[in-house]
Design a protein around this motif. Structure first.
Motif, PDB file in Angstrom:
ATOM      1  N   VAL A  61      -7.886  -0.561  -6.038  1.00  0.00           N
ATOM      2  CA  VAL A  61      -6.791  -1.159  -5.579  1.00  0.00           C
ATOM      3  C   VAL A  61      -5.889  -0.365  -5.109  1.00  0.00           C
ATOM      4  O   VAL A  61      -6.065   0.281  -3.514  1.00  0.00           O
ATOM      5  CB  VAL A  61      -5.411  -1.286  -7.041  1.00  0.00           C
ATOM      6  CG1 VAL A  61      -6.491  -2.110  -7.901  1.00  0.00           C
ATOM      7  CG2 VAL A  61      -5.623  -0.030  -6.965  1.00  0.00           C
ATOM      8  N   THR A  62      -4.499  -1.379  -4.417  1.00  0.00           N
ATOM      9  CA  THR A  62      -3.408  -0.819  -3.425  1.00  0.00           C
ATOM     10  C   THR A  62      -2.549  -0.479  -3.843  1.00  0.00           C
ATOM     11  O   THR A  62      -1.204  -0.004  -4.478  1.00  0.00           O
ATOM     12  CB  THR A  62      -3.283  -2.023  -2.366  1.00  0.00           C
ATOM     13  OG1 THR A  62      -4.141  -3.225  -1.821  1.00  0.00           O
ATOM     14  CG2 THR A  62      -2.548  -2.187  -1.623  1.00  0.00           C
ATOM     15  N   ALA A  63      -2.234   0.872  -3.180  1.00  0.00           N
ATOM     16  CA  ALA A  63      -1.891   1.569  -3.170  1.00  0.00           C
ATOM     17  C   ALA A  63      -0.429   2.168  -3.842  1.00  0.00           C
ATOM     18  O   ALA A  63      -0.085   1.853  -4.435  1.00  0.00           O
ATOM     19  CB  ALA A  63      -0.081   1.245  -1.624  1.00  0.00           C
ATOM     20  N   VAL A  64      -1.877   3.016  -5.072  1.00  0.00           N
ATOM     21  CA  VAL A  64      -1.524   3.107  -6.461  1.00  0.00           C
ATOM     22  C   VAL A  64      -1.537   4.654  -6.206  1.00  0.00           C
ATOM     23  O   VAL A  64      -2.834   4.939  -5.991  1.00  0.00           O
ATOM     24  CB  VAL A  64      -2.454   2.444  -7.635  1.00  0.00           C
ATOM     25  CG1 VAL A  64      -2.603   3.186  -8.567  1.00  0.00           C
ATOM     26  CG2 VAL A  64      -1.995   1.279  -7.385  1.00  0.00           C
ATOM     27  N   ALA A  65      -1.043   5.404  -7.168  1.00  0.00           N
ATOM     28  CA  ALA A  65      -0.854   7.087  -6.675  1.00  0.00           C
ATOM     29  C   ALA A  65      -2.017   7.380  -7.924  1.00  0.00           C
ATOM     30  O   ALA A  65      -2.200   6.792  -9.117  1.00  0.00           O
ATOM     31  CB  ALA A  65       0.281   7.736  -7.698  1.00  0.00           C
ATOM     32  N   GLU A  66      -3.042   7.888  -7.632  1.00  0.00           N
ATOM     33  CA  GLU A  66      -4.307   8.071  -8.960  1.00  0.00           C
ATOM     34  C   GLU A  66      -3.703   9.026  -9.908  1.00  0.00           C
ATOM     35  O   GLU A  66      -4.733   8.314 -10.596  1.00  0.00           O
ATOM     36  CB  GLU A  66      -5.157   9.512  -7.428  1.00  0.00           C
ATOM     37  CG  GLU A  66      -6.599  10.231  -8.536  1.00  0.00           C
ATOM     38  CD  GLU A  66      -7.638  10.890  -7.476  1.00  0.00           C
ATOM     39  OE1 GLU A  66      -8.495  10.928  -7.745  1.00  0.00           O
ATOM     40  OE2 GLU A  66      -6.757  11.454  -6.380  1.00  0.00           O
TER      41      GLU A  66
END
Length: 403
Positions: free
Chosen positions: A154-159
């Protein structure tokens, strides 16, 4: 617990992701959104995946003083959507949005209004609210934008947020392609909103041309943005710095053939002659027009920045290109894209205000610049001062080419 689902949408995250996809930056004025199609697409995706009835969609965004804009009103009138607004700070940062979202998530879980929550966000700050909702018996599914090139998918999601949720569902990129579009450039922005300074400049050039017997029409455009010499403002507005064409001999008062007056006189040879006498009785020299040698090198492509080679101190030959060079180029590409989109979506007055504050960038533009750069090269690398200086300088260089 009720057999229902609920959707929580972080609009700032969603709109920034869609804007980056279609325009290369997250500046909201650079793209348009078909909100009904976007909302219907998200709700339809959840309905296909989950047979539960949808309680509602919560839409979280920020606005000046927390008041509804026309855009927020249109979204709020869509069936099954409730808009919740935080505040927008002076530098464009959202205030209170994550807090409202987190409180509502935990509140719905506590009241047992729904047993599954679909969260469309990538903010690490929501991880604690997700855990609290899970402790109350709610299942939390993260809605992400599909990105096969990312290790999370997915795009730009904090781990950290991805590790806390129960599952991750990916929205197709085709949804963004259908609902987001690049805004049409304002081709008539210089005419649509003329500033008082522009009108005053036309009057000044008309008077100058009349004195020099030069047609005013030929010079109004060239002098419209130029400040009055020796003055700090025009009609109460700050003068806009910028290049001013070198006057032809005899075209302006104070030059040869213009009828005399104080200032520099230009001889036929192009050399500046002394101006009026100073307090000591000796002439005060005034520099003449500066000669600029043409650049014989091929012009770079549109949007590209000409770079000089780095030479080795040992061999004198151009050194091999380093990873740092690639990093700076990637960061500067973000700045060029932002400058293109911003210039195509503003009015003459907004452009004048930006140029008047040079070299400072307004906090709203600077924030978008840094955020988009972090999305491309990583937050840690964007935090480097050399990178930040490079992207700001690239923004101004590109803007100079456009204006």
């Amino acid at each position: 617990m009720s057999r229902k689902s609920v959707i929580f949408v972080d609009a700032g995250f969603l709109l920034a992701t869609g804007g980056l996809r279609v325009t290369g930056n997250s500046l909201r004025s650079a793209f348009s959104v078909q909100y009904k199609s976007l909302v219907d697409g998200i709700q339809g995706f959840v309905s296909e995946r989950d047979s539960r009835d949808l309680l509602r969609m919560y839409w979280y965004d920020a606005a000046k003083d927390g008041l509804f804009s026309d855009e927020h009103k249109r979204i709020g009138l869509l069936p099954g959507v409730k808009v919740r607004l935080g505040r927008m700070s002076y530098n464009g940062e959202q205030k209170g949005v994550d807090l409202k979202l987190g409180l509502d998530l935990v509140g719905v879980a506590r009241n047992r209004s729904a047993d599954v929550a679909y969260l469309l966000s990538g903010d690490d700050d929501l991880a604690e609210a997700v855990e609290a909702a899970q402790d109350l018996g709610m299942k939390v599914v993260l809605l992400g934008i599909e990105n096969q090139g990312h290790r999370l998918g997915v795009t730009a999601v904090a781990e950290h947020l991805a590790l806390q949720v129960d599952d991750i569902a990916t929205l197709p990129q085709s949804l963004l392609d259908r609902c987001f579009a690049k805004s049409a450039p304002m081709t008539a922005w210089a005419i649509a909103e003329p500033s008082e300074a522009t009108a005053d400049a036309a009057d000044r050039v008309g008077a100058v041309a009349a004195a020099a017997e030069v047609p005013a029409e030929a010079d109004v455009a060239a002098y419209a943005a130029a400040p009055v010499a020796g003055s700090a403002s025009v009609n109460g507005q700050r003068s806009v710095p910028g290049p001013r064409p070198v006057p032809r001999p005899g075209a302006l008062p104070g030059t040869a053939g213009a009828g005399g007056g104080s200032g520099t006189s230009v001889a036929a040879s192009g050399q500046a002659s002394p101006g009026p006498a100073g307090p000591s009785g000796r002439p005060v020299p005034t520099p003449g027009p500066r000669r600029v040698l043409p650049d014989a090198r091929p012009a770079p492509a549109a949007g590209a920045v000409r770079r000089e080679p780095v030479y080795s101190t040992e061999t004198g030959a151009p050194a091999a290109q380093s990873p740092w060079f690639d990093l700076v180029e990637s960061a500067e590409a973000v700045a060029v894209s932002l400058a293109d989109n911003w210039h195509g979506s503003v009015t003459q007055r907004e452009l004048n205000e930006l140029l008047a504050e040079r070299p400072l960038l307004p906090p709203t533009i600077d924030r978008v610049l840094i955020k988009d750069c972090a999305a491309k090269i990583g937050e840690a690398k964007t935090d480097l001062q050399d990178i930040r200086k490079a992207i700001r300088a690239a923004f101004w260089r590109r803007l100079d080419e456009l204006v």
